[in-house]
Motif scaffolding. Structure first.
Motif, PDB file in Angstrom:
ATOM      1  N   ILE A   1       6.096  -2.623   0.211  1.00 53.08           N
ATOM      2  CA  ILE A   1       5.589  -2.043   1.459  1.00 53.08           C
ATOM      3  C   ILE A   1       4.795  -0.799   1.085  1.00 53.08           C
ATOM      4  O   ILE A   1       5.349   0.202   0.641  1.00 53.08           O
ATOM      5  CB  ILE A   1       6.739  -1.700   2.412  1.00 53.08           C
ATOM      6  N   GLY A   2       3.483  -0.861   1.240  1.00 61.03           N
ATOM      7  CA  GLY A   2       2.602   0.198   0.749  1.00 61.03           C
ATOM      8  C   GLY A   2       2.325  -0.030  -0.722  1.00 61.03           C
ATOM      9  O   GLY A   2       3.245  -0.031  -1.531  1.00 61.03           O
ATOM     10  N   ASN A   3       1.079  -0.217  -1.087  1.00 64.47           N
ATOM     11  CA  ASN A   3       0.787  -0.671  -2.445  1.00 64.47           C
ATOM     12  C   ASN A   3       0.301   0.408  -3.390  1.00 64.47           C
ATOM     13  O   ASN A   3       0.088   0.134  -4.569  1.00 64.47           O
ATOM     14  CB  ASN A   3      -0.256  -1.797  -2.408  1.00 64.47           C
ATOM     15  N   SER A   4       0.167   1.646  -2.910  1.00 63.00           N
ATOM     16  CA  SER A   4      -0.371   2.669  -3.811  1.00 63.00           C
ATOM     17  C   SER A   4       0.033   4.062  -3.346  1.00 63.00           C
ATOM     18  O   SER A   4       0.185   4.305  -2.142  1.00 63.00           O
ATOM     19  CB  SER A   4      -1.905   2.567  -3.870  1.00 63.00           C
ATOM     20  N   ASP A   5       0.181   4.965  -4.326  1.00 63.48           N
ATOM     21  CA  ASP A   5       0.419   6.375  -4.021  1.00 63.48           C
ATOM     22  C   ASP A   5      -0.877   7.145  -3.808  1.00 63.48           C
ATOM     23  O   ASP A   5      -0.840   8.317  -3.425  1.00 63.48           O
ATOM     24  CB  ASP A   5       1.174   7.044  -5.179  1.00 63.48           C
ATOM     25  N   SER A   6      -2.017   6.537  -4.062  1.00 65.84           N
ATOM     26  CA  SER A   6      -3.280   7.270  -4.049  1.00 65.84           C
ATOM     27  C   SER A   6      -3.573   7.829  -2.671  1.00 65.84           C
ATOM     28  O   SER A   6      -3.223   7.235  -1.637  1.00 65.84           O
ATOM     29  CB  SER A   6      -4.425   6.353  -4.491  1.00 65.84           C
ATOM     30  N   GLU A   7      -4.220   8.953  -2.626  1.00 66.06           N
ATOM     31  CA  GLU A   7      -4.505   9.609  -1.357  1.00 66.06           C
ATOM     32  C   GLU A   7      -5.461   8.784  -0.505  1.00 66.06           C
ATOM     33  O   GLU A   7      -5.373   8.783   0.723  1.00 66.06           O
ATOM     34  CB  GLU A   7      -5.085  11.002  -1.598  1.00 66.06           C
ATOM     35  N   SER A   8      -6.364   8.047  -1.136  1.00 67.37           N
ATOM     36  CA  SER A   8      -7.286   7.220  -0.362  1.00 67.37           C
ATOM     37  C   SER A   8      -6.541   6.119   0.383  1.00 67.37           C
ATOM     38  O   SER A   8      -6.871   5.782   1.517  1.00 67.37           O
ATOM     39  CB  SER A   8      -8.343   6.600  -1.284  1.00 67.37           C
ATOM     40  N   THR A   9      -5.519   5.569  -0.253  1.00 64.44           N
ATOM     41  CA  THR A   9      -4.698   4.554   0.414  1.00 64.44           C
ATOM     42  C   THR A   9      -3.769   5.195   1.438  1.00 64.44           C
ATOM     43  O   THR A   9      -3.562   4.659   2.536  1.00 64.44           O
ATOM     44  CB  THR A   9      -3.870   3.774  -0.622  1.00 64.44           C
TER      45      THR A   9
END
Length: 440
Positions: free
Chosen positions: A287-295
């Motif tokens: 659930i949620g695929n990335s920690d990146s700020e854009s995501t």
């Protein structure tokens, strides 16, 4: 009370009050739709039944007219039914098992692709572990692998339109080798199907992944990507004929041909997964695929998901792993084997509530492993049983793994719970009620 005794106690307790009647009554209450119709395609998600009941609720294709009700028994017919009628409400009834890869992996191979040549060229002793394969030309073994992978991608992905119900007929309906893409749409129901995980026929070797390189695969069994109001009910997610335990090793690493069983990502919202079986898999639910700020910008305030009355059996990890979302996990049974790593992955800004769940762990596996901290985020974990014993999952985790301290208090209280059963009854309820072929 040991694990076996606890399970027997729960089963006997249900028997005392009339096991069959109680199980049928309780599973029917939670899983049945708002409609009293015996036609599963016309049933809708009941009020307050998890996050997918929020707002407009989830009705799928229940309003479909006769022209938009299909019965399909092969992959071509299934994809044609999906494409027909656009977003008009539709019901697709699956008869028997549909195989998206019935002709085998060779049907997707680009001319000239040879796996033996691939292994020979990129073996670590010759290629090394510092240079990736992204710059390899189209006529190289990697280039031919890419072309083969592109053909498989186009063939096995099925885009599910808005206002659609997909339901299996009877006890033996299923889809194997496919990736169901619920992408950028609203109002989808998938019920009563055995969904066998697709295998990636052409995994990529990445020499730079970790200290020893790694095989990376594509294709989740089901992906909820930027979609809203999705109900997944009474399905069985399994690796089926291709378990990781039987996969070979190349270059000293597992030849991984599976990705996830269920991904909920990219701003998806209002999802309920109820009375499913998730089994025989490694990285199960993301659930949620990335920690990146854009995501993160598209995920914050979304990824609201409910899991209730599911069986999570013989999984390695990620059941689920959570980033950002308010995720409610209650009345589920987790049954581990010796491959177990963890169940709940606590990720960036996650707000997990895990209550009234039962865990059956084998001897030698500590309850401290149930939680895994990937990032510093609070959670609520209350009234959970481990091998029949009331266990504070956060306290036992912090006591045994102090370097990964977790904090109590997710900061919200779930309101959309149609019915919460006593936790001691959960193993037997889920045993008799969860999975494909058991919907009423």
């Amino acid at each position: 009370m040991d694990r076996r005794a606890w399970h027997e106690h729960a089963t006997r307790a249900l028997s005392v009050v009339g096991c069959t009647a109680l199980v049928l009554g309780l599973t029917g209450t939670a899983a049945h739709a708002h409609s009293s119709s015996r036609d599963l395609g016309r049933q809708t998600l009941g009020a307050d039944d998890g996050w997918a009941a929020h707002g407009t609720g989830t009705t799928g294709g229940a309003a479909a007219d006769a022209e938009h009700v299909y019965t399909v028994s092969d992959w071509a017919g299934f994809k044609a039914a999906l494409a027909d009628g656009g977003d008009a409400p539709k019901i697709i009834k699956v008869k028997g098992t549909i195989d998206a890869v019935s002709e085998g992996c060779d049907a997707f191979s680009a001319p000239g692709y040879d796996f033996g040549a691939y292994l020979e060229k990129y073996a670590p002793e010759t290629w090394g572990l510092e240079q990736d394969l992204s710059a390899e030309p189209d006529d190289s073994p990697e280039g031919l692998r890419r072309a083969s992978a592109a053909q498989q991608d186009a063939a096995i992905k099925a885009n599910i339109p808005a206002n659609t119900t997909i339901v299996g007929l009877g006890r033996d309906a299923g889809i194997k080798g496919a990736s169901l893409q619920i992408k950028g749409v609203d109002n989808v129901i998938i019920r009563n199907l055995t969904l066998e995980s697709p295998i990636d026929c052409f995994p990529q070797w990445d020499p730079t992944d970790g200290d020893r390189g790694n095989w990376n695969s594509e294709y989740d069994t089901a992906v909820v990507y930027g979609s809203t109001h999705v109900w997944l009910d009474h399905n069985t997610f399994t690796d089926g004929e291709h378990p990781d335990s039987e996969a070979p090793t190349y270059f000293g690493m597992l030849y991984q041909q599976h990705d996830g069983e269920l991904d909920i990502v990219r701003g998806a919202n209002y999802v309920t997964a109820s009375w499913n079986v998730f089994t025989e898999h490694d990285k199960t639910i993301l659930i949620g695929n990335s920690d990146s700020e854009s995501t993160a910008a598209g995920d914050r305030g979304k990824l609201k998901v409910t899991f209730h009355h599911n069986l999570f059996k013989n999984l390695v990890e990620s059941a689920p792993r959570v980033r950002f979302g308010q995720v409610d996990v209650y009345n589920n049974h987790f049954v581990a084997d010796d491959s177990y790593a963890y169940s709940f992955g606590i990720g960036k800004e996650s707000q997990l509530v895990a209550e009234h769940n039962a865990f059956t762990l084998p001897e030698g596996i500590s309850p401290a492993k149930i939680l895994k901290r990937w990032n510093d985020a609070p959670l609520t974990a209350a009234n959970n049983l481990v091998n029949g014993k009331r266990t504070d999952l956060i306290a036992v985790h912090n006591a045994e793994i102090p370097e990964e301290t977790l904090w109590s208090g997710a900061g919200w209280t779930p309101a959309l719970r149609a019915q919460v059963h006593p936790v001691w009854a959960v193993p037997a309820l889920v045993k008799f009620g969860a999975g494909a072929g058991r919907v009423r």
